[in-house]
Design an enzyme around this catalytic site. Sequence first.
Site, PDB file in Angstrom:
ATOM      1  N   SER A  41      -9.701  -1.269   7.115  1.00 20.51           N
ATOM      2  CA  SER A  41      -9.429  -0.898   5.903  1.00 20.51           C
ATOM      3  C   SER A  41      -8.582  -2.085   5.073  1.00 20.51           C
ATOM      4  O   SER A  41      -8.295  -1.843   3.819  1.00 20.51           O
ATOM      5  CB  SER A  41      -8.144   0.293   5.807  1.00 20.51           C
ATOM      6  N   SER A  77      -9.763   1.434   2.992  1.00 22.89           N
ATOM      7  CA  SER A  77      -8.810   2.273   2.117  1.00 22.89           C
ATOM      8  C   SER A  77      -7.826   1.541   1.382  1.00 22.89           C
ATOM      9  O   SER A  77      -7.107   1.913   0.488  1.00 22.89           O
ATOM     10  CB  SER A  77      -8.023   3.161   3.158  1.00 22.89           C
ATOM     11  N   LYS A 118       0.878  -1.138  -0.070  1.00 21.39           N
ATOM     12  CA  LYS A 118      -0.136   0.072  -0.106  1.00 21.39           C
ATOM     13  C   LYS A 118       0.916   1.201  -0.050  1.00 21.39           C
ATOM     14  O   LYS A 118       2.136   1.220   0.867  1.00 21.39           O
ATOM     15  CB  LYS A 118      -0.917  -0.001   1.357  1.00 21.39           C
TER      16      LYS A 118
END
Lengths: 501, 484
Positions: A179, A155, A80
């Site tokens: 997330s 996310s 990420k």
Amino acid sequence: MMTCDLSRLTLMQMRELIDAGEVSREELVRAALSAVAEGDEVLGAFLEVDEEGALAAARAADNTGGQTGGVLDGIPYAAKANICSRRMTTNCASYMLADYRSPFDAKVVASTGSAGGILLGKTNMDEFAMGSSTENSAFHKTRNPWDLDRVPGGSSGGSAAAVAANYVPAALGSDTGGSIRQPASFCGVVGMKPTYGSVSRYGLIAFASSLDQIGPVTRTVHDCAAVLDALVMRDKRDSTSTSHPDSGRFSESVAASGEDLQGWRIGLPREYLGDGIDPRIREVVRGAADGFTGLGAEVRECSLPHTDYALPAYYIIASAEASSNLARFDGVRYGMRTEGESVLDLYLNSRGEGFGPEVKRRVMLGTFALSAGYYDAYYLKAARTRGMIVRELEQAFSDFDLLLTPTTPMPAFGIGERVEDPLAMYMADICTIPANMAGIPAISIPGGRVDGLPVGIQLMAPRFADERLLRAAAVYERVTGDRGANPSCPGDVPTEGVCDR
Amino acid sequence: MTFDDPTPLIGLEIHVALATDSKMFCPCETEFVREPNTQVCPVCLGLPGALPVLNRRAVELGVLCALALDAEVYPEMQFERKNYHYPDLPKGYQISQLAAPMAENGIMSFTDDDGGEKEARIRRVHLEEDAGKSIHLPGEGTLLDFNRCGVALAEVVTEPDLHSPADVRCFLEQLRELLRHTGASEVRMEEGELRCDVNVNLVHNGEGTPGRTEISEVKNLSSFRGVERALQYEVERHRQALRRGDPLTHETRHWDEEREVTFSARSKEESHDYRYFPDPDLHPVRIPRAMIDDLQERMGELPRARRRRLSREYDLSSYDADVLVGGGLADFFEEVVAEGSNAKAAANWVMGELSAHLNAEDIGIDELPVQPGQLAQLLDMVDSGEISGKIAKEVWGAVVQQGCDPRAIVEERGLSQISDDAQLESLAREVVEEHEDVVRDYRSGKEKALGFLVGQIMQKTQGKANPQMANEKLREIISREGCE
Ligand SMILES: [Zn+2]
């Protein structure tokens, strides 16, 4: 040989082929790169791919025989964009850090590296991890591989999409309120938030430090355990990191998990099956409960009455911490800088242009919650509420080995559907937030389908019972689970050599 | 107490750099270097993703500082974030303490300029990290140096118990001595290792009604002289305002070193809401009782207590006790006395010959090649009349050069004093015979003449004759002869 086939392999399958010398690390990286080249223009899972760096690392490992015994030796993976790496930018999907290059590797990048993993690229996310759809990325949207008009969740949407689309067998995400698990649910993959403190946060650009935890997104539970074997260790540079009793034994334990769950006690908290949950999802969870019963577990309903307070308390605590964590982005030393007449103008201009609307909303919310005169009513009350949630879950775990809940209240929603309604967006995390508040481990595994879209089920365990969580998830996956959740190459997850070499 | 004679109330917030080798939350060195931004890392630069790890030494030195101020050290403390934006504060917050500080409720006694004993209560002692340094270049902009950023500080907050600028200076000077003594800080003023915010107002009984002026705070004073001058200025400013009936506002002021005036800071700086909250990157820190006890033991006797004890136990003047303790000579002194020397003689020698030697050679007491036992031996020889004070100085000169025992030198050089009665008698006779005219002068009442005769004996013995005995012997012979 079809390169697409290689990238469809699970991590454990890749592991076997590399160890048997049947496939080179370079071949695996090339397969991943071509899958990305083929699909990501449309999907948008990656913000940046380091083709040269990944190939060079793979070739170097091939030449030296790789990382002997490294659990991730030769495995291409994605991280990420809020996880610092020397290679590529670490931009948190924000204009604020558009060109930011970290001078150091996050602990997880270093440890996956020393386990032999090959970092392929950085994945898209909601800006600074604030959001549940990856639509808050400053750069581009990520689509759900199952339905390109839908969001992948967030996310860590880029990480989940990259794994679901078979670009890579594993990706790292971060989970502050769901997330990792929520996008894993939306994309039909496995996503786990380990016990708080078991994976170092050093090099994770903080959103809410007391809630943030790095974890894996994979296609199988066994793969998840393998990645955890590389991630879970105490790190002297993170004061909140602790040593884990099962460090390095997750994969082994999953492999030996057997075929049943005889004697396990699983709680089904009714607050997670209330009105806010899509009835079709409730059905999936009840189906999963039956599945666990079929495996020999004793599944009983229970009650966690404070669950409803988790969401508001979370938004106060997370925003308060974020308002402070994001104060360093001021345009003075790095990141976006927009000059002004005074220092104050420099701050206002840089932050005004650098941050998107959701980030600004949370910074303002958090600043307010910590302000003189409001601190007691908001931050302090939220912190107390958190304590109640912790105690309530601890209590529940004296009766149950695990708790079973939905991961998300709804299946993946349409792109643009909720962007105008922050509260509706916040509701997407209602089932996942309590685990962050309590610091306990939680995993989302594919549980079934709603209208052809995958939905996950969530299992929660007490602190440091990550191994227990993985074993139960592995048994369920093996015997009952929604196997073959694989949108771009439909069919079962291949279980043996698929490469006609 | 009237408008004309108001009492100043002065409180201090003192920031002291603790003597750690590395910064408070990262491994960067703390040694002062001129080259800017050379002692920095991702942690103290506040780079995204970096996390703080507490330096254990900072806790120990902070606890030492608290113990030296007789404060209560709590078993658990919590770091909090003090949020504000400033270019030299890279994280946008300072790691500090508020609700759960390291220590509270201390006291420090000090001596004022007139020798009076005074006390100031210590409200709290907490730990925090330093910010970087902004160097403003007029017309060019501001340069930032982060070498200092993240250095471990103890903040000491007093109650408003100080009542004059001179007392504040005395307090600070003695605090510096205390911190150096305990090793909590080296307090190098020129490197900004002690900085002070002062708050001051006046209480008065003007027109029979008690009242007080609004508090003004003067920030960031880095010299004792600056503190005293700024306070003198403020006290006078308040006094005049009171006399004229001018209103004062609660405000923050800065000290202009050049013009020796304080000036009001922009009011914006005062409206800070720091939004403190517990730092989620740092769990609460436990301070074990054993660690506190151990530090207390290792800290030993504090200078003030020692001064008092020295003057009581050895009957020294408070001036002598001050010089011995303040000059770092007390340990040596006490060891000499422990070897059996007379305390007064030992004190005189340590403050006189020994101290002069250290100054002349520019060395510390640790580098002196003389053991306390050797000085004791020397003093013992003087005390028993074996050598004279004058010879003792000569022997001392050899001892500090060669580092050998005084007795060995005395023997080697034959410096033992001649105290033998018969030998002195014959010497005295010789001198009396050789200088009949002088003897006559003495007999006619010139007392001084005897001194000349003693001098003659000393000359004959290269100074080894016991002067007291030579003196007596001469008198004896002269008076005896006079009767014959
Ligand atoms: Zn540093």
